[in-house]
Enzyme design. Structure first.
Site, PDB file in Angstrom:
ATOM      1  N   PHE A  13       0.829  -1.208   0.000  1.00  0.00           N
ATOM      2  CA  PHE A  13       0.000   0.000   0.000  1.00  0.00           C
ATOM      3  C   PHE A  13       0.868   1.265   0.000  1.00  0.00           C
ATOM      4  O   PHE A  13       0.901   2.021  -0.981  1.00  0.00           O
ATOM      5  CB  PHE A  13      -0.933  -0.100   1.211  1.00  0.00           C
ATOM      6  CG  PHE A  13      -1.620   1.164   1.622  1.00  0.00           C
ATOM      7  CD1 PHE A  13      -2.075   2.084   0.678  1.00  0.00           C
ATOM      8  CD2 PHE A  13      -1.861   1.426   2.974  1.00  0.00           C
ATOM      9  CE1 PHE A  13      -2.730   3.245   1.064  1.00  0.00           C
ATOM     10  CE2 PHE A  13      -2.522   2.577   3.366  1.00  0.00           C
ATOM     11  CZ  PHE A  13      -2.934   3.488   2.427  1.00  0.00           C
ATOM     12  N   ILE A  14       1.606   1.495   1.055  1.00  0.00           N
ATOM     13  CA  ILE A  14       2.349   2.752   1.176  1.00  0.00           C
ATOM     14  C   ILE A  14       3.565   2.737   0.248  1.00  0.00           C
ATOM     15  O   ILE A  14       3.848   3.719  -0.456  1.00  0.00           O
ATOM     16  CB  ILE A  14       2.748   3.007   2.651  1.00  0.00           C
ATOM     17  CG1 ILE A  14       1.468   3.161   3.494  1.00  0.00           C
ATOM     18  CG2 ILE A  14       3.646   4.242   2.776  1.00  0.00           C
ATOM     19  CD1 ILE A  14       1.682   3.179   4.994  1.00  0.00           C
ATOM     20  N   SER A 116       5.337   2.907  13.754  1.00  0.00           N
ATOM     21  CA  SER A 116       3.876   2.917  13.851  1.00  0.00           C
ATOM     22  C   SER A 116       3.419   3.632  15.118  1.00  0.00           C
ATOM     23  O   SER A 116       4.112   3.582  16.152  1.00  0.00           O
ATOM     24  CB  SER A 116       3.367   1.479  13.893  1.00  0.00           C
ATOM     25  OG  SER A 116       2.010   1.441  14.247  1.00  0.00           O
ATOM     26  N   TYR A 139       3.144  -6.975  17.008  1.00  0.00           N
ATOM     27  CA  TYR A 139       3.407  -6.052  15.897  1.00  0.00           C
ATOM     28  C   TYR A 139       3.970  -4.728  16.445  1.00  0.00           C
ATOM     29  O   TYR A 139       5.023  -4.253  16.001  1.00  0.00           O
ATOM     30  CB  TYR A 139       2.118  -5.794  15.116  1.00  0.00           C
ATOM     31  CG  TYR A 139       2.222  -4.631  14.150  1.00  0.00           C
ATOM     32  CD1 TYR A 139       2.875  -4.776  12.929  1.00  0.00           C
ATOM     33  CD2 TYR A 139       1.685  -3.375  14.465  1.00  0.00           C
ATOM     34  CE1 TYR A 139       2.992  -3.702  12.048  1.00  0.00           C
ATOM     35  CE2 TYR A 139       1.795  -2.313  13.598  1.00  0.00           C
ATOM     36  CZ  TYR A 139       2.442  -2.470  12.394  1.00  0.00           C
ATOM     37  OH  TYR A 139       2.565  -1.403  11.526  1.00  0.00           O
ATOM     38  N   ASN A 171      -3.259   6.286  11.430  1.00  0.00           N
ATOM     39  CA  ASN A 171      -4.139   5.392  10.648  1.00  0.00           C
ATOM     40  C   ASN A 171      -4.171   5.813   9.191  1.00  0.00           C
ATOM     41  O   ASN A 171      -4.882   6.754   8.832  1.00  0.00           O
ATOM     42  CB  ASN A 171      -5.551   5.423  11.247  1.00  0.00           C
ATOM     43  CG  ASN A 171      -5.569   4.782  12.616  1.00  0.00           C
ATOM     44  OD1 ASN A 171      -5.080   5.362  13.585  1.00  0.00           O
ATOM     45  ND2 ASN A 171      -6.095   3.579  12.700  1.00  0.00           N
ATOM     46  N   LYS A 180      -4.618  -5.441   1.161  1.00  0.00           N
ATOM     47  CA  LYS A 180      -4.406  -5.794   2.565  1.00  0.00           C
ATOM     48  C   LYS A 180      -5.622  -6.516   3.154  1.00  0.00           C
ATOM     49  O   LYS A 180      -5.589  -6.980   4.283  1.00  0.00           O
ATOM     50  CB  LYS A 180      -4.108  -4.539   3.389  1.00  0.00           C
ATOM     51  CG  LYS A 180      -2.791  -3.897   3.039  1.00  0.00           C
ATOM     52  CD  LYS A 180      -2.533  -2.653   3.860  1.00  0.00           C
ATOM     53  CE  LYS A 180      -2.212  -2.992   5.302  1.00  0.00           C
ATOM     54  NZ  LYS A 180      -1.880  -1.787   6.093  1.00  0.00           N
ATOM     55  N   GLU A 204     -21.111   0.919  19.191  1.00  0.00           N
ATOM     56  CA  GLU A 204     -21.922   1.987  19.811  1.00  0.00           C
ATOM     57  C   GLU A 204     -21.004   3.106  20.313  1.00  0.00           C
ATOM     58  O   GLU A 204     -20.017   2.811  21.006  1.00  0.00           O
ATOM     59  CB  GLU A 204     -22.673   1.408  21.014  1.00  0.00           C
ATOM     60  CG  GLU A 204     -23.841   0.516  20.603  1.00  0.00           C
ATOM     61  CD  GLU A 204     -24.486  -0.179  21.809  1.00  0.00           C
ATOM     62  OE1 GLU A 204     -23.890  -0.153  22.923  1.00  0.00           O
ATOM     63  OE2 GLU A 204     -25.546  -0.750  21.620  1.00  0.00           O
ATOM     64  N   ARG A 210     -10.155   8.528  15.538  1.00  0.00           N
ATOM     65  CA  ARG A 210      -8.796   8.160  15.146  1.00  0.00           C
ATOM     66  C   ARG A 210      -8.144   9.370  14.486  1.00  0.00           C
ATOM     67  O   ARG A 210      -8.843  10.270  14.002  1.00  0.00           O
ATOM     68  CB  ARG A 210      -8.808   7.029  14.093  1.00  0.00           C
ATOM     69  CG  ARG A 210      -9.366   5.711  14.562  1.00  0.00           C
ATOM     70  CD  ARG A 210      -8.323   4.920  15.324  1.00  0.00           C
ATOM     71  NE  ARG A 210      -8.873   3.696  15.880  1.00  0.00           N
ATOM     72  CZ  ARG A 210      -9.423   3.588  17.088  1.00  0.00           C
ATOM     73  NH1 ARG A 210      -9.530   4.661  17.867  1.00  0.00           N
ATOM     74  NH2 ARG A 210      -9.858   2.427  17.532  1.00  0.00           N
TER      75      ARG A 210
HETATM   76  N1  LIG Z   1      -1.154   1.324   6.782  1.00  0.00           N
HETATM   77  C1  LIG Z   1      -1.080   1.819   8.002  1.00  0.00           C
HETATM   78  O1  LIG Z   1      -2.060   2.359   8.536  1.00  0.00           O
HETATM   79  C2  LIG Z   1       0.225   1.757   8.761  1.00  0.00           C
HETATM   80  C3  LIG Z   1       0.259   2.304  10.065  1.00  0.00           C
HETATM   81  C4  LIG Z   1       1.447   2.259  10.771  1.00  0.00           C
HETATM   82  C5  LIG Z   1       2.580   1.703  10.216  1.00  0.00           C
HETATM   83  N2  LIG Z   1       2.530   1.154   8.961  1.00  0.00           N
HETATM   84  C6  LIG Z   1       3.770   0.570   8.416  1.00  0.00           C
HETATM   85  O2  LIG Z   1       3.961   1.043   7.097  1.00  0.00           O
HETATM   86  C7  LIG Z   1       4.643   0.072   6.317  1.00  0.00           C
HETATM   87  C8  LIG Z   1       3.862  -0.202   5.033  1.00  0.00           C
HETATM   88  O3  LIG Z   1       2.584  -0.735   5.404  1.00  0.00           O
HETATM   89  P1  LIG Z   1       1.399  -0.918   4.380  1.00  0.00           P
HETATM   90  O4  LIG Z   1       0.171  -0.413   5.028  1.00  0.00           O
HETATM   91  O5  LIG Z   1       1.817  -0.391   3.077  1.00  0.00           O
HETATM   92  O6  LIG Z   1       1.253  -2.505   4.359  1.00  0.00           O
HETATM   93  P2  LIG Z   1       1.384  -3.568   3.183  1.00  0.00           P
HETATM   94  O7  LIG Z   1       1.196  -4.904   3.842  1.00  0.00           O
HETATM   95  O8  LIG Z   1       0.501  -3.208   2.046  1.00  0.00           O
HETATM   96  O9  LIG Z   1       2.901  -3.420   2.711  1.00  0.00           O
HETATM   97  C9  LIG Z   1       3.970  -4.182   3.206  1.00  0.00           C
HETATM   98  C10 LIG Z   1       4.706  -4.783   2.022  1.00  0.00           C
HETATM   99  O10 LIG Z   1       5.843  -5.509   2.499  1.00  0.00           O
HETATM  100  C11 LIG Z   1       5.932  -6.720   1.763  1.00  0.00           C
HETATM  101  N3  LIG Z   1       6.690  -7.670   2.593  1.00  0.00           N
HETATM  102  C12 LIG Z   1       6.263  -8.315   3.712  1.00  0.00           C
HETATM  103  N4  LIG Z   1       7.236  -9.103   4.172  1.00  0.00           N
HETATM  104  C13 LIG Z   1       8.301  -8.946   3.340  1.00  0.00           C
HETATM  105  C14 LIG Z   1       9.615  -9.522   3.295  1.00  0.00           C
HETATM  106  N5  LIG Z   1      10.026 -10.387   4.205  1.00  0.00           N
HETATM  107  N6  LIG Z   1      10.430  -9.153   2.283  1.00  0.00           N
HETATM  108  C15 LIG Z   1      10.030  -8.263   1.325  1.00  0.00           C
HETATM  109  N7  LIG Z   1       8.809  -7.703   1.322  1.00  0.00           N
HETATM  110  C16 LIG Z   1       7.954  -8.053   2.318  1.00  0.00           C
HETATM  111  C17 LIG Z   1       4.500  -7.137   1.483  1.00  0.00           C
HETATM  112  O11 LIG Z   1       4.388  -8.023   0.373  1.00  0.00           O
HETATM  113  C18 LIG Z   1       3.850  -5.793   1.233  1.00  0.00           C
HETATM  114  O12 LIG Z   1       3.904  -5.454  -0.141  1.00  0.00           O
HETATM  115  C19 LIG Z   1       4.804  -1.145   7.202  1.00  0.00           C
HETATM  116  O13 LIG Z   1       6.087  -1.142   7.770  1.00  0.00           O
HETATM  117  C20 LIG Z   1       3.743  -0.932   8.269  1.00  0.00           C
HETATM  118  O14 LIG Z   1       4.084  -1.589   9.474  1.00  0.00           O
HETATM  119  C21 LIG Z   1       1.379   1.169   8.221  1.00  0.00           C
END
Ligand SMILES: NC(=O)c1ccc[n+]([C@@H]2O[C@H](COP(=O)([O-])OP(=O)(O)OC[C@H]3O[C@@H](n4cnc5c(N)ncnc54)[C@H](O)[C@@H]3O)[C@@H](O)[C@H]2O)c1
Length: 311
Positions: A13-14, A116, A139, A171, A180, A204, A210
């Site tokens: 995603f990000i 996070s 996590y 968030n 996801k 409720e 958030r």
């Molecule tokens: N989305 C949110 O709200 C949020 C909030 C806080 C922190 N984060 C952090 O942001 C980052 C990105 O999160 P996201 O929401 O894009 O999630 P996401 O699951 O879409 O992205 C994570 C990516 O990492 C890849 N991945 C997982 N294990 C791997 C490995 N061993 N080797 C290579 N690639 C691997 C997955 O295939 C996936 O494409 C993460 O570190 C997450 O913890 C996200």
């Protein structure tokens, strides 16, 4: 080397949003992902190289990636319901440790990594970087440990010309999150329910809130973090958005008029409020979120909106 960067978690995603925006800004972007969660469709339109690898295996991906001046490390197990502690720690913490070593050996100038807001647990709002970490699941514990790894790494390498910046995302929601599935944002889950003609279900009485932040703002924070002083910073808006407000905004973009369906919260513990303090990030990165949740929902689900402050 000039302008070349590595984005891990590139198909996620990000990460996919970071890849596309940095390319758009003229950087040469190499993406890396093991495609465990991420999907190639997130990279539609991205023309850079993509290395398929486990981020923990630097011996494999290092020669394939080659020289880069910055790393934007997004790869992680992101499903907060995963309970396999060793797996979570290996993917999130140990891979990060080896990535830092690789970066130092290869003269990378900047490592920006995803932490996070989970590190705050149920700490009082507004959540500030000065609060002691209080992770409540494996996590969040892995993310808090990444921050300790980064701080220790910098202490042990005082002469290294590399900054290491952790971003405590709150968030996040926006394009690219659908792969996801259950771990996608609550905004996406409510949107799917309403689009399917169902009343949106929330605990409720929907007045929980958030600090929802749009992925475009998160990408902007990453870009600014490249030049920031080492540390760990909130990536938040500093604004409360209640679940009821989200439903109202979704009704607006869908042209519907669904009333929320409230149900009793079955959990003995539930975090009713999350809110970050954006002040330290503004000072250190020069970052302020540009989108309100409402404007972001329109941009996400209906097409471009004017960000607040853009006028
Ligand atoms: N989305 C949110 O709200 C949020 C909030 C806080 C922190 N984060 C952090 O942001 C980052 C990105 O999160 P996201 O929401 O894009 O999630 P996401 O699951 O879409 O992205 C994570 C990516 O990492 C890849 N991945 C997982 N294990 C791997 C490995 N061993 N080797 C290579 N690639 C691997 C997955 O295939 C996936 O494409 C993460 O570190 C997450 O913890 C996200």
């Amino acid at each position: 080397m000039k302008g070349r960067v590595l984005v891990t978690g590139a198909a996620g995603f990000i990460g996919s949003n970071v890849c596309k925006e940095l390319s758009r800004r003229g950087r040469t972007v190499v993406g890396l992902d093991d495609f465990s969660v991420g999907h190639f469709k997130n990279l539609a339109g991205f023309q850079g190289d993509v290395v398929a690898a486990d981020v923990g295996d630097a011996a494999y991906w290092g020669p394939r990636v080659g020289p880069v001046e910055a790393i934007f490390h997004q790869a992680a197990i992101t499903d907060t319901t995963v309970m396999d502690q060793l797996k979570m720690m290996r993917v999130n913490v140990e891979a990060f440790r080896s990535l830092l070593d690789w970066a130092a050996r290869n003269k990378v100038r900047s490592v920006v990594y995803a932490s996070s807001a989970g590190v705050y647990g149920d700490s009082p709002v507004p959540m500030r970087e000065s609060a002691a970490p209080k992770p409540l699941n494996i996590y969040a514990f892995s993310k808090a440990t990444m921050e300790s790894v980064a701080a220790d790494f910098l202490r042990r390498n005082p002469r290294l010309k590399m900054n290491v910046v952790g971003l405590r995302y709150f968030n996040v929601f926006g394009p690219g999150e659908s792969f996801k599935a259950k771990a996608a944002s609550m905004i996406w889950q409510l949107y799917l329910q309403m689009k399917a003609g169902k009343r949106p279900r929330v605990f409720e009485f929907g007045d929980q809130y958030r600090d929802f932040i749009y992925v475009k703002d998160v990408v902007a924070a990453n870009a600014l973090a490249e030049k920031a002083k080492s540390g760990a910073y909130n990536v938040c808006t500093g604004r409360k958005t209640t679940f009821n407000q989200i439903i109202a905004a979704l009704n607006g973009v869908l042209g519907t008029d669904f009333a929320p369906e409230y149900f009793k919260n079955p959990y003995s513990f539930y975090q009713n409020e999350t809110l970050g303090d954006p002040a330290a990030t503004k000072k250190a990165l020069g970052f302020s979120a540009q989108f309100t949740a409402e404007a972001a929902i329109r941009d996400y689900l209906q097409g471009p909106a004017v960000p607040v402050g853009a006028a």
